[in-house]
Design a protein around this motif. Structure first.
Motif, PDB file in Angstrom:
ATOM      1  N   CYS A 165      -2.439   5.709  -2.438  1.00 38.18           N
ATOM      2  CA  CYS A 165      -3.272   5.346  -3.577  1.00 38.18           C
ATOM      3  C   CYS A 165      -4.754   5.310  -3.249  1.00 38.18           C
ATOM      4  CB  CYS A 165      -2.750   4.059  -4.218  1.00 38.18           C
ATOM      5  SG  CYS A 165      -3.571   3.787  -6.053  1.00 38.18           S
ATOM      6  N   GLY A 166      -5.491   6.142  -3.673  1.00 40.21           N
ATOM      7  CA  GLY A 166      -6.947   6.242  -3.606  1.00 40.21           C
ATOM      8  C   GLY A 166      -7.514   5.033  -4.746  1.00 40.21           C
ATOM      9  N   ILE A 167      -8.612   4.312  -4.111  1.00 37.49           N
ATOM     10  CA  ILE A 167      -9.337   3.255  -5.015  1.00 37.49           C
ATOM     11  C   ILE A 167     -10.732   3.584  -4.963  1.00 37.49           C
ATOM     12  CG2 ILE A 167      -9.552   0.915  -5.342  1.00 37.49           C
ATOM     13  CD1 ILE A 167      -6.868   1.651  -5.601  1.00 37.49           C
ATOM     14  N   ALA A 168     -11.211   4.338  -6.001  1.00 39.62           N
ATOM     15  CA  ALA A 168     -12.673   4.772  -5.993  1.00 39.62           C
ATOM     16  C   ALA A 168     -13.339   3.284  -6.113  1.00 39.62           C
ATOM     17  CB  ALA A 168     -12.874   5.191  -7.560  1.00 39.62           C
ATOM     18  N   ALA A 169     -14.349   3.304  -5.034  1.00 33.70           N
ATOM     19  CA  ALA A 169     -15.326   2.234  -4.607  1.00 33.70           C
ATOM     20  C   ALA A 169     -16.918   2.975  -4.734  1.00 33.70           C
ATOM     21  CB  ALA A 169     -15.039   1.796  -3.306  1.00 33.70           C
ATOM     22  N   ALA A 170     -17.725   1.927  -5.303  1.00 39.26           N
ATOM     23  CA  ALA A 170     -18.988   2.141  -5.348  1.00 39.26           C
ATOM     24  C   ALA A 170     -19.443   1.593  -4.057  1.00 39.26           C
ATOM     25  CB  ALA A 170     -19.747   1.553  -6.750  1.00 39.26           C
ATOM     26  N   THR A 171     -20.448   2.330  -3.636  1.00 44.24           N
ATOM     27  CA  THR A 171     -21.025   1.957  -2.110  1.00 44.24           C
ATOM     28  C   THR A 171     -22.525   2.118  -2.039  1.00 44.24           C
ATOM     29  OG1 THR A 171     -20.983   3.875  -0.915  1.00 44.24           O
ATOM     30  CG2 THR A 171     -18.675   2.494  -1.047  1.00 44.24           C
ATOM     31  N   PRO A 172     -23.180   1.569  -1.250  1.00 47.99           N
ATOM     32  CA  PRO A 172     -24.728   1.976  -1.279  1.00 47.99           C
ATOM     33  C   PRO A 172     -24.791   3.405  -0.838  1.00 47.99           C
ATOM     34  CG  PRO A 172     -24.228  -0.113  -0.017  1.00 47.99           C
ATOM     35  CD  PRO A 172     -22.860   0.408  -0.290  1.00 47.99           C
ATOM     36  N   ASN A 173     -23.947   4.204  -0.263  1.00 49.99           N
ATOM     37  CA  ASN A 173     -24.077   5.275   0.006  1.00 49.99           C
ATOM     38  C   ASN A 173     -23.427   6.376  -1.117  1.00 49.99           C
ATOM     39  OD1 ASN A 173     -25.381   5.074   2.609  1.00 49.99           O
ATOM     40  ND2 ASN A 173     -23.457   4.774   3.379  1.00 49.99           N
ATOM     41  N   GLY A 174     -22.926   5.867  -2.186  1.00 48.54           N
ATOM     42  CA  GLY A 174     -22.322   6.770  -3.264  1.00 48.54           C
ATOM     43  C   GLY A 174     -20.850   6.254  -3.371  1.00 48.54           C
ATOM     44  N   LEU A 175     -20.096   7.211  -4.325  1.00 44.13           N
ATOM     45  CA  LEU A 175     -18.722   6.877  -4.696  1.00 44.13           C
ATOM     46  C   LEU A 175     -17.980   7.275  -3.402  1.00 44.13           C
ATOM     47  CD1 LEU A 175     -16.587   6.204  -6.743  1.00 44.13           C
ATOM     48  CD2 LEU A 175     -16.646   8.717  -7.288  1.00 44.13           C
ATOM     49  N   MET A 176     -17.029   6.351  -2.989  1.00 45.64           N
ATOM     50  CA  MET A 176     -16.075   6.865  -1.930  1.00 45.64           C
ATOM     51  C   MET A 176     -14.761   6.505  -2.381  1.00 45.64           C
ATOM     52  SD  MET A 176     -17.829   5.619   1.508  1.00 45.64           S
ATOM     53  CE  MET A 176     -19.165   6.621   2.376  1.00 45.64           C
ATOM     54  N   VAL A 177     -13.842   7.144  -2.045  1.00 48.29           N
ATOM     55  CA  VAL A 177     -12.370   6.816  -2.270  1.00 48.29           C
ATOM     56  C   VAL A 177     -11.213   6.368  -0.964  1.00 48.29           C
ATOM     57  CG1 VAL A 177     -10.342   7.578  -3.557  1.00 48.29           C
ATOM     58  CG2 VAL A 177     -12.603   8.426  -4.130  1.00 48.29           C
ATOM     59  N   PRO A 178     -11.433   5.179  -0.606  1.00 51.03           N
ATOM     60  CA  PRO A 178     -10.391   4.939   0.521  1.00 51.03           C
ATOM     61  C   PRO A 178      -9.209   4.745   0.114  1.00 51.03           C
ATOM     62  CG  PRO A 178     -11.761   2.921  -0.087  1.00 51.03           C
ATOM     63  CD  PRO A 178     -12.512   3.997  -1.037  1.00 51.03           C
ATOM     64  N   VAL A 179      -8.209   5.190   1.086  1.00 50.43           N
ATOM     65  CA  VAL A 179      -6.704   5.120   0.471  1.00 50.43           C
ATOM     66  C   VAL A 179      -5.760   4.060   1.092  1.00 50.43           C
ATOM     67  CG1 VAL A 179      -5.003   6.913   0.452  1.00 50.43           C
ATOM     68  CG2 VAL A 179      -7.318   7.668   0.569  1.00 50.43           C
ATOM     69  N   ILE A 180      -5.283   3.473   0.072  1.00 46.91           N
ATOM     70  CA  ILE A 180      -3.896   2.654   0.442  1.00 46.91           C
ATOM     71  C   ILE A 180      -2.719   3.470   0.965  1.00 46.91           C
ATOM     72  CG2 ILE A 180      -2.653   0.807   0.105  1.00 46.91           C
ATOM     73  CD1 ILE A 180      -4.914  -0.191  -1.921  1.00 46.91           C
ATOM     74  N   LYS A 181      -2.608   3.768   2.156  1.00 46.35           N
ATOM     75  CA  LYS A 181      -1.380   4.496   2.611  1.00 46.35           C
ATOM     76  C   LYS A 181       0.013   4.186   2.485  1.00 46.35           C
ATOM     77  CE  LYS A 181      -4.187   7.940   3.815  1.00 46.35           C
ATOM     78  NZ  LYS A 181      -4.516   8.449   5.186  1.00 46.35           N
ATOM     79  N   HIS A 182       0.862   4.586   1.872  1.00 46.79           N
ATOM     80  CA  HIS A 182       2.057   4.199   1.593  1.00 46.79           C
ATOM     81  C   HIS A 182       2.298   2.788   1.097  1.00 46.79           C
ATOM     82  CE1 HIS A 182       4.639   7.201   3.824  1.00 46.79           C
ATOM     83  NE2 HIS A 182       3.576   7.253   4.918  1.00 46.79           N
ATOM     84  N   ALA A 183       1.652   2.936  -0.012  1.00 50.68           N
ATOM     85  CA  ALA A 183       1.731   1.551  -1.008  1.00 50.68           C
ATOM     86  C   ALA A 183       3.098   1.162  -1.249  1.00 50.68           C
ATOM     87  CB  ALA A 183       0.836   1.564  -2.057  1.00 50.68           C
ATOM     88  N   GLU A 184       4.030   2.176  -1.444  1.00 50.45           N
ATOM     89  CA  GLU A 184       5.252   1.724  -1.845  1.00 50.45           C
ATOM     90  C   GLU A 184       5.993   0.974  -0.751  1.00 50.45           C
ATOM     91  OE1 GLU A 184       5.803   5.083   0.896  1.00 50.45           O
ATOM     92  OE2 GLU A 184       4.426   4.537  -0.420  1.00 50.45           O
ATOM     93  N   ALA A 185       5.513   1.041   0.181  1.00 47.22           N
ATOM     94  CA  ALA A 185       6.511   0.290   1.351  1.00 47.22           C
ATOM     95  C   ALA A 185       5.644  -1.249   1.715  1.00 47.22           C
ATOM     96  CB  ALA A 185       6.299   0.847   2.733  1.00 47.22           C
ATOM     97  N   MET A 186       4.656  -1.635   0.711  1.00 52.90           N
ATOM     98  CA  MET A 186       3.992  -2.729   0.988  1.00 52.90           C
ATOM     99  C   MET A 186       4.243  -3.694  -0.305  1.00 52.90           C
ATOM    100  SD  MET A 186       0.037  -1.470   1.516  1.00 52.90           S
ATOM    101  CE  MET A 186      -0.435  -0.547   3.085  1.00 52.90           C
ATOM    102  N   ASP A 187       4.161  -5.161   0.079  1.00 49.41           N
ATOM    103  CA  ASP A 187       4.363  -6.163  -0.999  1.00 49.41           C
ATOM    104  C   ASP A 187       2.804  -6.454  -1.533  1.00 49.41           C
ATOM    105  OD1 ASP A 187       2.978  -8.030   0.526  1.00 49.41           O
ATOM    106  OD2 ASP A 187       4.766  -8.761   1.521  1.00 49.41           O
ATOM    107  N   ILE A 188       2.783  -7.320  -2.364  1.00 49.61           N
ATOM    108  CA  ILE A 188       1.619  -7.397  -3.260  1.00 49.61           C
ATOM    109  C   ILE A 188       0.472  -7.987  -2.316  1.00 49.61           C
ATOM    110  CG2 ILE A 188       2.043  -9.972  -3.899  1.00 49.61           C
ATOM    111  CD1 ILE A 188       0.620  -7.115  -6.197  1.00 49.61           C
ATOM    112  N   TRP A 189       0.789  -8.846  -1.394  1.00 45.47           N
ATOM    113  CA  TRP A 189      -0.198  -9.385  -0.451  1.00 45.47           C
ATOM    114  C   TRP A 189      -0.586  -8.484   0.343  1.00 45.47           C
ATOM    115  CZ3 TRP A 189      -1.623 -13.778  -2.409  1.00 45.47           C
ATOM    116  CH2 TRP A 189      -0.719 -14.531  -2.835  1.00 45.47           C
TER     117      TRP A 189
END
Length: 422
Positions: free
Chosen positions: A287-311
């Motif tokens: 799951c990519g999460i679009a993030a506004a940064t000082p350098n512009g829009l970036m999309v860091p990615v939560i890898k294998h979100a299906e295997a994670m709990d909420i925390w």
């Protein structure tokens, strides 16, 4: 003394060119092996380029904004002794040769200098205190009808500089004029015009957005979500969480809802190659999460979100967001997403139409959460916390019915948050 010809290195699998973002050395500088000498931008991330030898820089090829092919000679270094074998300078055209790489002519256009913008650091001076300024600054102020008593100075000892006058005029003279002893707002016309060369990440964003808008026929679907129960649960979990657990926002719940709902609509968690007409469906939810940064829009990615709990989702979200804003996110952390979430809800807005992050076929937009009157099952007006999800899909792959069903499944999970943990 020999000449080492340093080539644009291979900065990633499948990368054939890179854009120069910033040189950290100049002609005449002494450089050493592994020294950080150059930043380049690929379609994935900014990459730091190290030097390969010890020596003195004699020539640099390319300026910020130029797109250079991998293997092109970009830095010439005078070294003692023989040139290292890995130079292999004959493999690539030398700068100025017949096969010299040509920079993008659009990016090579002259750019007007941009004047620095400074925030006032010194308060307007006290009554009777004479403002410090050069004769030229005083004449400019007089010609513009400005009282220097009202202009903050950022120079030594509070001296008013030409830049201070520029900033004060550009702001419309927010500080009070002393004319006539009465406070009145200055209404000086704003005439400044600046040109800014679009390079680096902003250029990549522009290219990607233009390509997506030109080539993808998308469908938008907007639905209201009642998050009253979810907000109660979120606040309870935050109030009772352990010290080492990340604070929960709305986004981790949405990520979890998507991991539950996407298996019913697998074509929405996919990449589509329109030229090859190839759809690659993914079981994993990256799951990519679009993030506004000082350098512009970036999309860091939560890898294998299906295997994670909420925390775990919340912790990874926080870690990646900080890395992106600090400019330390790696190429791997900024690539590989299968679906993207973008959120402007903290700013406001009822509806958005986000642009797809190709080759993905789905993007989910989160809008403003607000308390509004709604009818309950008994027909009584009650206060409920609601927000809109604005989603866009590649209509070549995701039909309107399937898009609607996916969002309705997500809605059901978010409106009945206990089901996320079953």
């Amino acid at each position: 003394m020999s000449e080492y010809r340093y080539k644009m290195p291979d900065v990633g699998e499948g990368i054939v060119e890179a854009e120069i973002v910033e040189w950290h050395v100049k002609v005449g500088d002494t450089v050493s092996e592994d020294q950080h000498v150059l930043d380049v931008m690929t379609d994935k991330a900014t990459v730091e380029i190290p030097c390969a030898v010890n020596g003195t820089v004699t020539k640099l090829v390319g300026e910020p904004g130029d797109v250079i092919a991998v293997g092109t000679q970009i830095m010439f270094i005078a070294v003692d002794g023989d040139v290292p074998a890995e130079d292999a300078s004959a493999d690539a055209p030398a700068a100025g040769g017949e096969a010299e790489a040509k920079p993008d002519t659009a990016s090579a256009a002259p750019v007007a200098p941009v004047a620095p913008v400074k925030a006032p650091e010194v308060a307007v001076r006290a009554e009777g205190e004479r403002p410090l300024a050069s004769p030229a600054v005083r004449k400019r102020a007089m010609d513009a009808g400005l009282d220097l008593y009202t202009v903050p100075g950022t120079g030594p000892a509070g001296r008013v500089t030409h830049e201070d006058l520029d900033d004060f005029i550009a702001s419309g003279g927010r500080l009070a004029s002393r004319a006539g002893g009465h406070s009145s707002a200055l209404r000086t016309p704003r005439t400044a015009v600046t040109e800014e060369k679009i390079i680096g990440l902003r250029r990549r964003i522009a290219d990607n957005m233009s390509h997506a808008q030109r080539t993808i026929p998308d469908i938008a679907y907007v639905e209201e979500i009642d998050v009253t129960a979810l907000e109660e649960l979120r606040k309870h979990l935050n109030a009772t969480k352990q010290d080492d657990q990340a604070k929960l926002t709305f986004i981790p719940f949405l990520v979890m809802a998507l991991t539950r709902a996407l298996p019913e609509t697998p074509q929405a968690n996919a990449h589509f190659d329109g030229e090859a007409m190839l759809l690659t469906k993914h079981d994993a939810v990256h799951c990519g999460i679009a993030a506004a940064t000082p350098n512009g829009l970036m999309v860091p990615v939560i890898k294998h979100a299906e295997a994670m709990d909420i925390w775990q989702i919340a912790a990874e979200l926080g870690r990646l967001g900080k890395a992106a804003k600090d400019g330390k996110a790696t190429k791997d952390e900024l690539s590989g997403s299968t679906i993207t979430i973008t959120s402007l809800g903290a700013i406001g807005g009822l509806v958005t139409t986000p642009i797809l992050n190709a080759p993905e076929v789905s993007i989910i937009g989160v809008n403003k959460m607000q308390t509004l009157p709604r009818f309950d099952d008994n027909g009584q007006v009650v206060a409920r916390k609601v927000l809109n999800l604005s989603s866009c899909f590649d209509h070549r792959i995701v039909d309107g019915y399937d898009a609607a069903m996916l969002i309705q499944r997500v809605k059901a999970y978010l409106e009945n948050p206990a089901t996320l943990f079953m």
